[in-house]
Design a protein around this motif. Structure first.
Motif, PDB file in Angstrom:
ATOM      1  N   PHE A 205       5.302  21.270 -25.931  1.00 49.57           N
ATOM      2  CA  PHE A 205       3.723  21.468 -26.249  1.00 49.57           C
ATOM      3  C   PHE A 205       3.536  19.814 -25.476  1.00 49.57           C
ATOM      4  CE2 PHE A 205       0.031  19.991 -29.288  1.00 49.57           C
ATOM      5  CZ  PHE A 205      -0.568  20.685 -28.635  1.00 49.57           C
ATOM      6  N   LEU A 206       3.638  19.099 -25.782  1.00 46.39           N
ATOM      7  CA  LEU A 206       2.927  16.618 -25.427  1.00 46.39           C
ATOM      8  C   LEU A 206       3.661  17.233 -24.414  1.00 46.39           C
ATOM      9  CD1 LEU A 206       5.611  14.914 -28.021  1.00 46.39           C
ATOM     10  CD2 LEU A 206       3.492  14.732 -27.942  1.00 46.39           C
ATOM     11  N   CYS A 207       4.181  18.250 -23.550  1.00 46.16           N
ATOM     12  CA  CYS A 207       4.283  18.257 -21.891  1.00 46.16           C
ATOM     13  C   CYS A 207       2.952  18.874 -21.329  1.00 46.16           C
ATOM     14  CB  CYS A 207       5.340  19.223 -21.172  1.00 46.16           C
ATOM     15  SG  CYS A 207       7.326  18.899 -21.161  1.00 46.16           S
ATOM     16  N   GLN A 208       2.185  20.285 -22.297  1.00 44.81           N
ATOM     17  CA  GLN A 208       1.199  20.489 -22.089  1.00 44.81           C
ATOM     18  C   GLN A 208      -0.058  19.814 -21.986  1.00 44.81           C
ATOM     19  OE1 GLN A 208       1.116  24.385 -24.701  1.00 44.81           O
ATOM     20  NE2 GLN A 208       3.362  24.998 -23.890  1.00 44.81           N
ATOM     21  N   LEU A 209       0.192  18.712 -23.073  1.00 43.93           N
ATOM     22  CA  LEU A 209      -0.934  17.766 -23.303  1.00 43.93           C
ATOM     23  C   LEU A 209      -0.545  16.569 -22.548  1.00 43.93           C
ATOM     24  CD1 LEU A 209      -0.645  17.298 -27.140  1.00 43.93           C
ATOM     25  CD2 LEU A 209      -2.819  18.492 -25.864  1.00 43.93           C
ATOM     26  N   GLU A 210      -0.213  17.040 -20.880  1.00 44.78           N
ATOM     27  CA  GLU A 210       0.365  15.484 -20.069  1.00 44.78           C
ATOM     28  C   GLU A 210       0.542  14.300 -20.899  1.00 44.78           C
ATOM     29  OE1 GLU A 210      -2.581  16.282 -17.483  1.00 44.78           O
ATOM     30  OE2 GLU A 210      -1.694  18.189 -16.642  1.00 44.78           O
ATOM     31  N   MET A 211       1.734  15.036 -21.937  1.00 42.90           N
ATOM     32  CA  MET A 211       0.940  12.963 -22.727  1.00 42.90           C
ATOM     33  C   MET A 211       2.939  12.608 -21.620  1.00 42.90           C
ATOM     34  SD  MET A 211      -0.653  11.727 -24.342  1.00 42.90           S
ATOM     35  CE  MET A 211      -2.491  11.926 -24.716  1.00 42.90           C
ATOM     36  N   VAL A 212       3.866  14.052 -21.844  1.00 45.79           N
ATOM     37  CA  VAL A 212       5.168  13.493 -21.163  1.00 45.79           C
ATOM     38  C   VAL A 212       5.195  14.123 -20.162  1.00 45.79           C
ATOM     39  CG1 VAL A 212       5.932  12.493 -23.800  1.00 45.79           C
ATOM     40  CG2 VAL A 212       6.248  14.918 -22.840  1.00 45.79           C
TER      41      VAL A 212
ATOM     42  N   GLU B 278      -1.310   5.236 -25.375  1.00 49.05           N
ATOM     43  CA  GLU B 278      -1.562   6.931 -25.812  1.00 49.05           C
ATOM     44  C   GLU B 278      -0.809   7.581 -25.703  1.00 49.05           C
ATOM     45  OE1 GLU B 278      -4.750  10.503 -24.994  1.00 49.05           O
ATOM     46  OE2 GLU B 278      -4.630   8.457 -24.066  1.00 49.05           O
ATOM     47  N   GLU B 279       0.137   7.615 -24.948  1.00 45.50           N
ATOM     48  CA  GLU B 279       1.151   8.698 -25.039  1.00 45.50           C
ATOM     49  C   GLU B 279       2.369   8.149 -25.839  1.00 45.50           C
ATOM     50  OE1 GLU B 279      -0.957   8.084 -20.323  1.00 45.50           O
ATOM     51  OE2 GLU B 279      -0.168   7.271 -22.306  1.00 45.50           O
ATOM     52  N   LEU B 280       2.621   7.427 -25.905  1.00 47.78           N
ATOM     53  CA  LEU B 280       3.800   6.809 -26.071  1.00 47.78           C
ATOM     54  C   LEU B 280       3.202   7.053 -27.770  1.00 47.78           C
ATOM     55  CD1 LEU B 280       7.233   5.678 -26.690  1.00 47.78           C
ATOM     56  CD2 LEU B 280       6.111   3.720 -27.669  1.00 47.78           C
ATOM     57  N   SER B 281       1.987   6.822 -28.818  1.00 43.54           N
ATOM     58  CA  SER B 281       2.137   7.137 -30.138  1.00 43.54           C
ATOM     59  C   SER B 281       2.219   8.629 -30.223  1.00 43.54           C
ATOM     60  CB  SER B 281       0.577   6.329 -30.469  1.00 43.54           C
ATOM     61  OG  SER B 281      -0.288   6.773 -29.836  1.00 43.54           O
ATOM     62  N   THR B 282       1.576   9.314 -29.298  1.00 46.08           N
ATOM     63  CA  THR B 282       1.274  10.922 -29.710  1.00 46.08           C
ATOM     64  C   THR B 282       2.466  11.327 -29.597  1.00 46.08           C
ATOM     65  OG1 THR B 282      -0.726  10.513 -28.585  1.00 46.08           O
ATOM     66  CG2 THR B 282       0.043  12.765 -29.171  1.00 46.08           C
ATOM     67  N   THR B 283       3.303  10.813 -28.875  1.00 44.88           N
ATOM     68  CA  THR B 283       4.990  11.539 -28.589  1.00 44.88           C
ATOM     69  C   THR B 283       5.894  11.377 -29.783  1.00 44.88           C
ATOM     70  OG1 THR B 283       5.157  11.189 -25.828  1.00 44.88           O
ATOM     71  CG2 THR B 283       6.958  11.594 -27.717  1.00 44.88           C
ATOM     72  N   LEU B 284       5.697   9.759 -30.269  1.00 43.87           N
ATOM     73  CA  LEU B 284       6.168   9.645 -31.808  1.00 43.87           C
ATOM     74  C   LEU B 284       5.890  10.365 -32.806  1.00 43.87           C
ATOM     75  CD1 LEU B 284       6.635   5.281 -31.425  1.00 43.87           C
ATOM     76  CD2 LEU B 284       8.464   7.448 -30.538  1.00 43.87           C
ATOM     77  N   LYS B 285       4.482  10.200 -32.024  1.00 45.81           N
ATOM     78  CA  LYS B 285       3.588  11.349 -34.187  1.00 45.81           C
ATOM     79  C   LYS B 285       4.404  12.984 -34.137  1.00 45.81           C
ATOM     80  CE  LYS B 285      -0.805  11.841 -33.679  1.00 45.81           C
ATOM     81  NZ  LYS B 285      -1.766  11.485 -33.230  1.00 45.81           N
ATOM     82  N   VAL B 286       4.006  13.169 -32.942  1.00 48.41           N
ATOM     83  CA  VAL B 286       4.510  14.392 -32.344  1.00 48.41           C
ATOM     84  C   VAL B 286       6.209  15.093 -33.037  1.00 48.41           C
ATOM     85  CG1 VAL B 286       4.498  16.521 -31.453  1.00 48.41           C
ATOM     86  CG2 VAL B 286       2.561  15.546 -30.924  1.00 48.41           C
ATOM     87  N   LEU B 287       7.189  13.875 -32.302  1.00 47.96           N
ATOM     88  CA  LEU B 287       8.452  14.343 -32.721  1.00 47.96           C
ATOM     89  C   LEU B 287       9.010  13.906 -33.863  1.00 47.96           C
ATOM     90  CD1 LEU B 287       9.810  13.296 -28.978  1.00 47.96           C
ATOM     91  CD2 LEU B 287       9.422  15.159 -29.793  1.00 47.96           C
ATOM     92  N   CYS B 288       8.187  13.455 -34.548  1.00 45.77           N
ATOM     93  CA  CYS B 288       8.087  13.310 -35.992  1.00 45.77           C
ATOM     94  C   CYS B 288       7.294  14.345 -37.379  1.00 45.77           C
ATOM     95  CB  CYS B 288       8.345  11.441 -37.226  1.00 45.77           C
ATOM     96  SG  CYS B 288       9.142  10.424 -35.481  1.00 45.77           S
ATOM     97  N   MET B 289       6.997  14.818 -36.702  1.00 43.22           N
ATOM     98  CA  MET B 289       5.958  16.192 -37.614  1.00 43.22           C
ATOM     99  C   MET B 289       6.693  16.789 -38.239  1.00 43.22           C
ATOM    100  SD  MET B 289       2.225  16.957 -35.817  1.00 43.22           S
ATOM    101  CE  MET B 289       1.476  15.786 -35.566  1.00 43.22           C
ATOM    102  N   SER B 290       7.215  17.875 -39.333  1.00 42.46           N
ATOM    103  CA  SER B 290       7.560  18.441 -39.893  1.00 42.46           C
ATOM    104  C   SER B 290       6.948  20.328 -39.404  1.00 42.46           C
ATOM    105  CB  SER B 290       7.552  18.714 -41.887  1.00 42.46           C
ATOM    106  OG  SER B 290       6.060  18.898 -41.858  1.00 42.46           O
ATOM    107  N   GLU B 291       7.613  21.573 -39.355  1.00 44.92           N
ATOM    108  CA  GLU B 291       7.041  21.983 -38.715  1.00 44.92           C
ATOM    109  C   GLU B 291       5.480  22.452 -39.425  1.00 44.92           C
ATOM    110  OE1 GLU B 291       9.348  26.542 -37.904  1.00 44.92           O
ATOM    111  OE2 GLU B 291      10.278  25.156 -39.030  1.00 44.92           O
ATOM    112  N   GLU B 292       5.657  22.569 -40.976  1.00 46.24           N
ATOM    113  CA  GLU B 292       4.063  22.797 -41.050  1.00 46.24           C
ATOM    114  C   GLU B 292       3.233  22.121 -40.010  1.00 46.24           C
ATOM    115  OE1 GLU B 292       6.646  22.486 -43.190  1.00 46.24           O
ATOM    116  OE2 GLU B 292       6.979  24.434 -43.114  1.00 46.24           O
ATOM    117  N   GLU B 293       3.473  21.049 -40.471  1.00 46.65           N
ATOM    118  CA  GLU B 293       2.361  19.984 -39.537  1.00 46.65           C
ATOM    119  C   GLU B 293       2.270  20.072 -38.378  1.00 46.65           C
ATOM    120  OE1 GLU B 293       3.363  15.454 -42.364  1.00 46.65           O
ATOM    121  OE2 GLU B 293       4.525  15.921 -40.207  1.00 46.65           O
ATOM    122  N   PHE B 294       3.471  20.449 -38.024  1.00 44.91           N
ATOM    123  CA  PHE B 294       3.223  20.474 -36.273  1.00 44.91           C
ATOM    124  C   PHE B 294       2.222  22.218 -35.762  1.00 44.91           C
ATOM    125  CE2 PHE B 294       5.104  23.330 -32.633  1.00 44.91           C
ATOM    126  CZ  PHE B 294       4.629  22.115 -31.467  1.00 44.91           C
TER     127      PHE B 294
END
Length: 416
Positions: A283-290, A307-323
């Motif tokens: 998903f982060l690849c689709q957003l062109e963050m990584v 922006e890339e790092l904060s979004t990546t950390l946030k998304v990779l630390c989400m639970s299944e529901e949050e994601f």
């Protein structure tokens, strides 16, 4: 040339340099170079040929026309530019990592990002030479000779352009429409050495280029230009030198994007969690963050790819529901507090949520493993003057690059 400056090898940090013969104030013009004295594809005696073949000389680098002009002018005995080239009888003084044996490059620079950059350069140089330069030379045998204008000479001229050329900045209104201006050689300006804390700057006007002081300079001091905001790895890769710690305030360290993915996967306990990390990454690849090739760039005071790092950390630390919820909003949040924290300054890094800190910490540890030596060993080497002076020039330059990067990475470990 102003009578207040002189060019000399004595007193310069490397090779030739420019020194103040008397005190200078800020805003003084040190020398003026008329546009006719610039060596470019437009001022070379083969400019007509280059103009005609414009379409077929396009390349990824955009340097081919200048390099052809240099191949010709450097080897033509009647060239108008011979006095200029006489400063470089041969290009052996260029000691870019692309000229180091591969084993030495890997050994001294592993982890710094330079070996990968050099591999790309060498592949591009070879491709440009065989697919563009050779066919052009073969169609103009009265001007070019592949026996004289060899791949080896072409490679040296690429390093020469890397280290000594200038690119005129675009006017603001052209920035979106046009690609960057092609490089050109600027006699005298290219003799000035670079430091991050420079005291002169090149100004462009329609008739000429001027080197102007940006701060007062004392008598006998060296005058430094800037090559731009360059990290040490970029300086060594493109110019063949690095600034000793702590003088390069523009230094950076990279965390490869895929390293953060690896750290997240290592943390995932179950198969389901690993699957989730893979989905989050896609998903982060689709957003062109990584991407597979990219890196997060850390400076001394902040993360430059915030922006890339904060979004990546946030998304990779989400639970299944949050994601799941985040994905439904297409990764867009109506969250005003996010706006305030958009810069990842050092202080903001220390305020990250615990799972994000942990992921970042693990990513830095993995990054530090990619080097061949640790910070302590390099600190000892730098503090031991006798041992440091026994190192070859290449070993010293590589040490400055590695040490600066590791200092930034260790600073981040402490912050999180």
């Amino acid at each position: 040339l102003s009578p207040k400056v002189r060019l000399s090898r004595e007193g310069a940090v490397a090779g030739y340099g420019m020194l103040a013969a008397e005190e200078l104030e800020a805003g003084e013009v040190l020398f003026t170079v008329p546009r006719a004295a610039l060596l470019s594809q437009h001022t070379s005696s083969v400019q007509g040929l280059l103009q005609e073949a414009q379409e077929s000389l396009q390349s990824q680098s955009g340097w081919v026309p200048l390099l052809l002009a240099l191949l010709h002018e450097y080897t033509a005995s009647n060239s108008h530019w011979q006095p200029y080239f006489s400063l470089w009888e041969d290009f052996r003084s260029l000691d870019h990592p692309m000229f180091w044996p591969e084993e030495e490059r890997r050994r001294l620079l592993q982890g710094t990002g330079i070996p990968e950059a050099v591999d790309k350069d060498l592949a591009n140089i070879h491709l440009e030479y065989t697919s563009i330069i050779l066919p052009f030379m073969e169609s103009h045998p009265n001007v070019f000779d592949p026996k004289l204008h060899t791949l080896e000479l072409y490679k040296q001229l690429v390093a020469f352009v890397m280290a000594y050329s200038f690119q005129e900045p675009l006017e603001e209104e052209d920035e979106d429409e046009k690609g960057p201006n092609p490089p050109m050689m600027v006699p005298v300006a290219d003799i000035l050495n670079h430091v991050a804390n420079h005291n002169a700057n090149l100004e462009y006007s329609p008739q000429c280029l001027r080197m102007v002081t940006t701060q007062p300079v004392g008598k006998g001091q060296e005058i430094f230009n800037t090559y731009g905001q360059m990290a040490n790895w970029q300086l060594l890769h493109m110019y063949g030198f690095a600034e000793p710690y702590p003088s390069n305030t523009n230094d950076t360290a990279d965390i490869q994007m895929v390293t953060v993915r690896k750290a997240a996967l290592q943390r995932a306990k179950s198969e389901a969690q690993q699957r989730l990390v893979s989905e989050q990454w896609d998903f982060l690849c689709q957003l062109e963050m990584v991407g597979e090739e990219g890196a997060f760039v850390l400076g001394w005071d902040e993360v430059l790819t915030e922006e890339e790092l904060s979004t990546t950390l946030k998304v990779l630390c989400m639970s299944e529901e949050e994601f799941k919820e985040y994905k439904e909003q297409d990764g867009w949040e109506d969250d005003s507090e996010e706006e305030e924290n958009s810069t990842l300054s050092n202080e903001a890094l220390s305020r990250l949520k615990t799972p994000c800190k942990k992921l970042l910490y693990d990513s830095v540890l993995l990054t530090l493993e990619s080097y061949r030596s640790d910070l302590k060993a390099e600190q000892d080497l730098l503090n031991n003057k006798e041992a440091y002076e026994k190192l070859s020039r290449r070993e010293q330059q590589a040490l400055h690059v590695r040490y600066g990067q590791k200092r930034i990475l260790h600073q981040l470990l402490e912050l999180v």
